[in-house]
Each structure stands twice: as C-alpha cells, then as structure tokens.
Design a protein around this motif. Structure first.
Motif, short mmCIF file in Angstrom:
data_model
loop_
_atom_site.label_atom_id
_atom_site.label_comp_id
_atom_site.label_asym_id
_atom_site.label_seq_id
_atom_site.Cartn_x
_atom_site.Cartn_y
_atom_site.Cartn_z
N THR B 355 0.82 -1.21 0.00
CA THR B 355 0.00 0.00 0.00
C THR B 355 0.85 1.26 0.00
OG1 THR B 355 -1.60 -1.24 1.28
CG2 THR B 355 -1.86 1.16 1.25
N ASP B 357 3.60 1.77 -1.29
CA ASP B 357 4.39 1.92 -2.51
C ASP B 357 3.54 2.40 -3.69
OD1 ASP B 357 6.89 0.78 -1.41
OD2 ASP B 357 5.71 -1.06 -1.28
N ARG B 358 2.34 2.96 -3.41
CA ARG B 358 1.44 3.32 -4.49
C ARG B 358 2.04 4.38 -5.42
NH1 ARG B 358 -3.58 5.58 -6.03
NH2 ARG B 358 -3.62 7.15 -4.38
N ALA B 361 4.32 2.76 -7.90
CA ALA B 361 3.56 2.02 -8.91
C ALA B 361 2.98 2.98 -9.95
CB ALA B 361 2.44 1.22 -8.24
#
Lengths: 401, 401, 401
Positions: B355, B357-358, B361
């Motif tokens: 979460t 690391d959104r 991404a």
C-alpha cells in the motif's frame, strides 16, 4: 555558485549528430592473435622476441605472448626455457618451481622438466616413474640473439631461421642495448612493461611520419628535436618484406635530409636516430602482441657502453611518464596517449584514412595478403629457411651533399 | 576459543526456505538505457542535464551518459561541446585534444573540430584536406540553463524545447547552486560523483514518503529534522506530466503541514525544503542514467550566495559519508545505502509492492505507458515543442493556518 | 647493456611443443557448485559449516557459500540466522539492517524478519500489514556445533541430522578452537579468509600424502617436522563414507609410525597431528565451496585453552604468509601456492594422475558416484537421518611398539 541561465539558442538543423550512428568494430583479421586465429597463426610463423636476455634468469617468471600464458626461465646451465605453465602432472604453475642445472622442478610433487619439456624426474613414483620417458611438458623452442630471447611458437615443420639483420652487426666497442619494457611507447623505465592496446596501434605508428610533426613537436612541445617541426615531403614504397618511407626535409640551416624508416613484416620497425644524426639506423623495434588488447614494445640497439636513451632529446627535460598526472599527459601527450587513446583495439570500421595515411594502408594490405597466404597453407613474406639468411634494413638519416 | 557444542534442535517443518527459489530479474523496460533500448530511446527524447556549468571548462573531460562515452569541454569562446570521443580520423580520444577558440584539436594528427562537429583543419593533408567539408565528428546539441549543461541525444527531427520550470526564476539576489556529484544520494562533496546503481532506484525514492520516517529518522537518528518522525497521512495523485504526493502531518506543537513532492517524467524530482520551511520548492533534481548500472544525481536550486546545504539539518553533525567505515554506514544508513543496497539493478520480479508503494507504482505505470508511446512513434508526456513553454511545479511545504 | 648475440642452434626435430595443443577443461561435475548443478545439489544434501560461531554476531555480515550470497547474523536472543540478502519488500540488502531481540529490521522501510524468515512488522503499512503473515524472507536452517555455525541449504524434505564425530567429544578442560579463515591453506590469521580456487584443490590435497615429503619438507625447508622427509609407504582404502590412507614410516631413531588420514564425503578432512604426536586426530577440516572458483577452509579442534597452532612446527620461525613477497613465496611455497597455482579451477582434462595419486582418484570416484545418485533421486553416502548418529573417524598417528 553560478548564474548562467540563458535563453536556449537551439537550431532545428542538426547535421551529423551522434544519434543513431551504426555500431563499429575492429579489423579482427589484423588484431585477433590467439591460437588458431588468422593473425595469430600468421604471427606464429616468425621468431618473436619475448624478453630481453638480461630479464631471463634462474628465477621463473610469467610471460604472456600471442594470448598464451607461459613460464620463462634460464636453467642452471644458462639455457633459456619457455614452458607451458601448468605442470603436466596436476597443473600447479611452474612459477613456483625451482631451477636446477638441467631444468625446473615443480613445487608440488617434484616432477622435473628440461627446457625442451623432457620429464627428468618423478620422485614420488615407484622406481622414479616407469612412463617418465613418454611424458612431455609443452614447450617452445627459444634462442638468443641481439640481446633478446626469441621464441618460435608455430608449427614445428615450418620453423624458419632467425635471420641476420644487416644493420645489427656489432662494430668495435659496441654492445647491444635491449629493452623489453615498452620504452618505445612511453620512454620511461618505470612505465608499464606491457601497454594496454593492440599491437597494431604501434605498428601503424611506424609508417606514419606526419604525427611526428604534430604530436611530437607542434602539439606537445619538442619531444625529440626541433627540426621535426618542418612538415616533410614523404614517399612510401614497398620493399620485398615490408614498407619504407622517405621523408625529405629542408632544414632552416639549408641542409637537406632524407629520413628513411622501415617496417618489416610482421611487426618489425627500424627507425633512424630521433636526433637526426647522419647514417644508418642502429636498431630494431618490435610491437609484439601480448594478447588481443595488450602489447609489448621491445627494442635492441648497437650502442657505446655509456649510451643514455633520453640524452640530447627534448624528453631529457620532461617529467618521466610514470610521474605525470592526467592533466600533464593532456598538456603534453606522446605516443602512449595517442595509441592508448585509440582504445584497447581501435574501431577500424569508422576510420577515415586520408592521403597522409598511405603507409599504413600499404602495411595493412601486405599483412592481409600474407595472413591469407598462411590460411591457405603457404609461407608468408619475411620468413627464411636457409641458414645464414641476411635481411637488408634500408633505414637511416641521409643528408644530401 | 569457544565452546558452543550443543544438541541440534532441528525441526522438520521448514517453510519458505531459500532452496529452489526461482531466478529473478530486473524490469528491463525501465532500466536498460543504451542506444536502441526502449527506455534509452524514451530518455533520449528529453533534454538531459549532463554536468553543472561550472564543471565544463576548456580542459576536456570524459563523461558517460545513457550508456554512451562522450567528451565534454568548453571551447575558447565559451560554448560547451559534447562530442563522440574517438577522433573520426584514426580514433584517438579527444580527451587528449587541446581546446582553441573555435574548437578542439586532436593530439595525433591535428584535426580540429567545432562544438557542432565540423572539421575545421586537417594539417597533414595536402591543401589542408580537400574533403574536409564533408567530414563530421559525431556531436550532440547542448545548451545551458539553471546552472546546468543540458544535452539532447535523441532523433534530430524530434528535438523539443527545454521548458521553463515555474519555481526556478531567480528572485532578487539569488543565484543557482547546481551540483552534478550525486549529493542527493550521499550529501558529501567528496562522495562518488556517480553512484553504482540504476537511475530507477533514486527515481523510486522520490515518490516514497514513508522511508523518510523510517530510514531518515527512527532507524538512523535524525538525518533531516525531527518532525519527520511523525508518520504522515499520504495521498498520491497524477498530474499531467508526473505524480505528486501530499503528506499531511500534525506536528507536536499543533501546526499542520502539507508536504507536496513532485515527480515529473522522465526523471525529474522536486522535493520541498527538508527543513520543512514554509513555501514552494526552490529546486529541481534529476536521476540521470550513466549506464544501466550507474547514475548521476544532479540538482539545481535558487539560493542566497551564502547557502550551505547541510546547515540546519541533522546531517550537519554527522560524519561525512566518504569518511565512514562500513560499520558506521551500517549503524546509520542513508539514501545511498538503501539504494546501493538494492544492487546494481534491483530484481523487480521479486518485489512485494505494498500500500505504501502506491506512488512508485503510479510512476512506473506512466513510464511504461510513455515508453510504449515512443516505441510506437509518438511523443512522450513531458515534452514541449513551442518556444517559451512553462512547466508548473506544485512542490512545497504548505502550512494550514 | 648486454652482448649475447650468438649463432642460432636450432634443431629441426621438435617433439611435444606447445603449438596446436587441444583446449583443456575442468571436470564440471565436481567443480560447479551453484544451485541446480550436479555437485551443487549434492553438496546441499549435507550440513555445511558456514563460519565459526565466534564470527557470527549481532552485526550482520555478508557470506557467500555454494554460489549464493547470504546475510548471516545472530539475533538479540543469541540465535544465528542465515537469510537471503535482498529484503523481500523492495530489495535493499539486510546488511544494513539492525538486529533486535527477535530478528532483523530492514533499513529502508522497517520490515522486520525472524531468523526463520517470518515477517514480524511492516511499520509503514496500514494496520501493520494485513498480509504480513503470508510474507516470508527466504532463509536457511542453521545450528551450532563444535564451535561452528552449520547450515542446511538443500531440499527441506531431505534434511539429514548433523551427526556426532567420535573424535570430537571434549575431554576434561578442553575447548573447541574453530577457524573460518582458511588457516589450513596458508596458516596465517592475516591471510585471505577465502582462497581464490575451487574447493576441489584442497579436497584433493588431503588424500595426497606424497606432497608432504616434497612440498613441505625437501622443497621448501621443513614446514612441519623433519620426520616428514622420510618418503612413506602408503596404502589407500575405502571406508563407508570416504577414503583413508595409512602412511608407514620408519624414523631415524628406529621408531615406526602409521599415520592415518581420513577424507569423508563430501568435503571433510581429518588429518592427525602434524607434529607426529601419538594418538587419534583431535580435529576436523572442511573445504567449503564459496563459489566455483573460491573456497573457504574451516576447521575445528579439541584443544587446551592455551593452544597455539604454529608452536612446535617449522612454520613457527617462518615469516607469516601475508608478509611474504612473490620471491619469498617462490623460494618457500606451501599449500596455498601449490593449490592457487592450479588456477581458479584446475584443468582436469590435462592431468596425468600417476600411482601416487591413487587416493585422489578414489575420492573422485566416490564423489562422482554419489553425485549421480543424487541426480537420480537418491541420498548420498555420508548422510544420516536418525537422531544421535555417530560417525567414526579413524585418523591418528599410531606408533608400533
């Protein structure tokens, strides 16, 4: 701190940018030198100088030549030996071997070999080794001449003689001054013994009389003598076993001189005195491949015993190469920088050889022709089989009177 | 001396051991940067900062960028030049060239080239070189802005403008402080100029607000300010040409602050003051690929002339990076350790993005989409062709009042 | 200066020169040790010593074994851990992690792992990480015994027990002296911890009683005791899980001694006292593959607390290995020189194994047979599955009375 923001002045017409340029490559035919390669097999048809005689002692030493790692030593009877390094028994290097009067003994189990690879002892074997006679440590034939140790690394049935060079017979009181530490590249006894680039870079250099005027004189200050500042008129010419140039200069004092330099196949150079002294060249040089990307420049000269290589040249007052910083080498580059600067192997496909590069083109043409000859089973130019063969070396500084 | 023999306490249930794990690999689409690679061609569509303006002088210098080795220098008239290093004549590096008012001259045979690759002289050729006009040393267009020298290494017909960034116009008394020695990775002027890992490691780092709380505060002691010890509430959001995050913190003294950081395609970072000073960000950073496994962190800031980067941060009292032992770097790791610790190129196939690391991404999704666009012949996001283009940079520390 | 020109004395019969010799290669079956290779999978079926217990502390440390890079540490509760180095989250090495009582915490985002790879914390994730239970950092089981930390790196369902060796139970007042820094190769605490050659070189050495007479005594001066100068009569014999030799010597003073040395699969050595002291061997040695071209020699001995390894041997008066020049190592080579001198991996195809190499041939035959067994799904010799297994070690110096 800086303050250089400025409006971009970008123009849309972008000619010849580096984007998308094709991949480039060396001339592999001339630069691969390992066993079985075209140039490697060609080179192996000649006696090659390995090291200076004085370097080869009873202390074994590693030496790499033509892509092969070997051990060189002098046995207790004075005979030089050049052996495959890994003991034929269990592979320990003979670098740790001890020399005896008749050969070298491996440290691990004591097998002893002569300079011709015969196995003389196997102390741990019953009865001293019943099959000892059949054993053979791989070796190469060597001989000494002109202060150098030479090896023949080619097929046994094609071994030529090592000829006499007609400029190398000692005159009264002379001795040979031989060097194996690439002095010809950097002029510094403390410089690298092996230089990190293809043998072809130095080989190209010898038939390139123009760089003398640029690199060695106007660009870096006088590295030899100021007379090289005169741009010469140059003729190139094939001889039987190589290429020569004749560089004509009319000097400021009215004297006229023809400077003749010789390249002989496969990698032999004879350059006349860099002091422009009158007379024939008294030496030979060799650009010997260590492997594809390294080479060793050897040389030998007939000299008086008190000879000093740098005396009388501009180099005498220059800082030795090994003590220079990158900045100092940028300020006064020499042959080492110019040749190392071509990379480990130059990318010949992107060269633009011009009129002034005619000597180099002629050398390479002869090399490629003879490499093909060897591939087809023939013998290359520059190889002699009759004992007592003598090679004429035309090099010298010849003044017109 | 030790005495630790003990009965083995081996259990038969062995979950998730390292035995037989599958081979892992990097995301090549995002990390290969050489000519002709998807990311390499994408990166080449942008002006990239190469070095700080102050680093580029009349002494030629080697620089590697996007997997290409080049020579950078400033000619005697002040114009920066970025050339293919091997002289088009016979391949000697222009690192040993001498700079003149209108270009650089090769040391070997004296050919001279302008910063746009024109061949101005060929001194050893008859009549100065009859085909000289056709010759061209491969070159790249460069310009200076914000204290940096920028190059365009892409296809000539797609060259964009270098836009203005709306946070970078100098205010009264300000100057640009530009750095090209990867200060952003280790904060140490004596640290490595180039860091030994993929550009993507630092690029990931900028949209990762959580590591600030862990790495820079609770794990290693306070590296910036103690307020980073508060774990923030974070929103990520796409902007036209990148991704931003808003990290909300309620500080101990009751103040509330929104910290906005910006990533702009392809490798531009704008981080607000690490002292949490109020206001917009005054700088830009860049994670520029040197090659697949090395990168250079450049940055430029608007500052007062007496600016000192470490002042006021926890770093001020820390030992400089280059003086630390491995043990000290283990005790207090920073960005360099965290990113170098991912290896020369991280193995993305084994990552477990969570979460937190959104932002990473989202960045990677935009990069992959735009890389595909370029492969299909289009232009990527973040490229402008109209003169005077201005890019809005939303970064800053914004206090709620 | 030299003057050595001489007429060449070349003979036309050139037997066994090094020209055209075929390419040679290592025995890959015995020397490739990475995951999935025949020998690598074989080796992984045994508990392997990784480091001495005293080396494994709460400071994480990189260790390479069987071609795998791992992190080893001791958690705050004293348990050793051996983990895959790259954090499963985003790949930063755990070398920069900090040890806590129950595990190790990654520096970048603070994920914490136990010595069995369980993920104990994910501080940046909502609610501490909802999928935390499913996460697993790759790990290997370890245990401590005889002063060493041992790991099992093989398939979980084939994990054997680590047996007792019947010569290793401590007697009154004894302690274990364990070493992980390849003392067995160079005898020098400051020598390289890892030696730059295949594990097989040292493994060969242990069933080679003859080199003791040559290398360690007559060639280099007495490195152990002068009695080794007597060439022994040697018998080799298979035991269940290895090979032994019995070297019989009649000493100058009339005493007769049988020296029994043991090799046990896969890489275990038990050599009796090098001082020829009477009695059973009090130690074990291990030639552990670091990777294909490097190995670590570990050993452990039962000793009195005041034990000094060099005391009483010829080594006591020799210069320590790490202080010797190449010339000194040439003058007095030892095991390191003999084995490093075989290259990174010996070229087994060109060996000439002789009568005195019978022990080595027997070892290799057993190794190749068992490697094949493992490839075919079986268990190798030397692996035990019942708790409390005891291995008999026959080594010792046995005097005839």
């Amino acid at each position: 701190m800086d303050d250089m923001s400025a409006a971009p002045t970008v123009r849309r017409e972008l000619k010849g940018t580096a984007y998308g340029r094709p991949a480039q490559h060396p001339n592999d035919t001339l630069t691969k030198v390992g066993p079985g390669t075209p140039c490697g097999e060609y080179m192996r048809r000649f006696w090659q100088p390995v090291l200076a005689s004085k370097t080869v002692t009873t202390r074994p030493r590693e030496v790499r030549i033509l892509g092969e790692d070997l051990i060189i030593f002098r046995d207790g009877s004075g005979r030089p030996g050049l052996l495959y390094p890994r003991c034929m028994h269990r592979g320990t290097t003979l670098l740790y071997g001890h020399v005896e009067p008749d050969g070298i003994r491996c440290c691990y189990h004591g097998w002893k070999f002569s300079v011709e690879g015969e196995c003389l002892e196997q102390p741990c074997e019953p009865d001293g080794g019943l099959n000892r006679e059949a054993a053979r440590q791989p070796w190469y034939p060597v001989q000494e001449k002109y202060g150098l140790v030479w090896a023949y690394m080619g097929p046994p049935d094609r071994m030529p003689v090592l000829p006499d060079f007609d400029n190398m017979a000692l005159e009264d009181g002379e001795v040979y001054f031989a060097s194996d530490s690439s002095l010809g590249a950097h002029g510094d006894p403390n410089g690298p013994e092996v230089v990190p680039y293809s043998w072809l870079h130095m080989n190209d250099n010898v038939m390139d009389p123009f760089h003398v005027q640029v690199l060695h004189t106007t660009f870096s200050g006088t590295q030899f003598v100021k007379e090289f500042g005169v741009m010469p008129t140059v003729d190139f010419e094939y001889i039987d076993n190589g290429v020569i140039y004749r560089a004509y200069r009319k000097l400021e004092d009215g004297r006229e001189v023809d400077r003749v330099s010789t390249w002989m196949a496969p990698n032999i150079m004879s350059v006349p005195s860099v002091l422009l002294s009158e007379g024939r060249s008294n030496g030979l040089g060799f650009s010997v491949p260590v492997d594809d990307t390294h080479s060793r420049i050897l040389m030998t000269m007939r000299v008086r015993p008190d000879f000093n290589m740098r005396r009388g040249t501009g180099m005498e007052s220059m800082k030795p190469w090994s003590g220079r910083t990158l900045e100092e080498r940028q300020d006064q580059p020499g042959d080492y920088e110019a040749q190392e600067g071509q990379g480990p192997i130059s990318l010949h496909s992107e060269e633009h050889l011009a009129t002034s590069d005619r000597g180099i083109a002629m050398q390479r043409r002869m090399l490629e022709r003879d490499i093909r000859k060897v591939m087809e089973g023939g013998d290359p130019t520059g190889v002699w089989f009759e004992e007592g063969a003598v090679v004429h070396v035309p090099s010298g500084n010849f003044y017109r009177h």
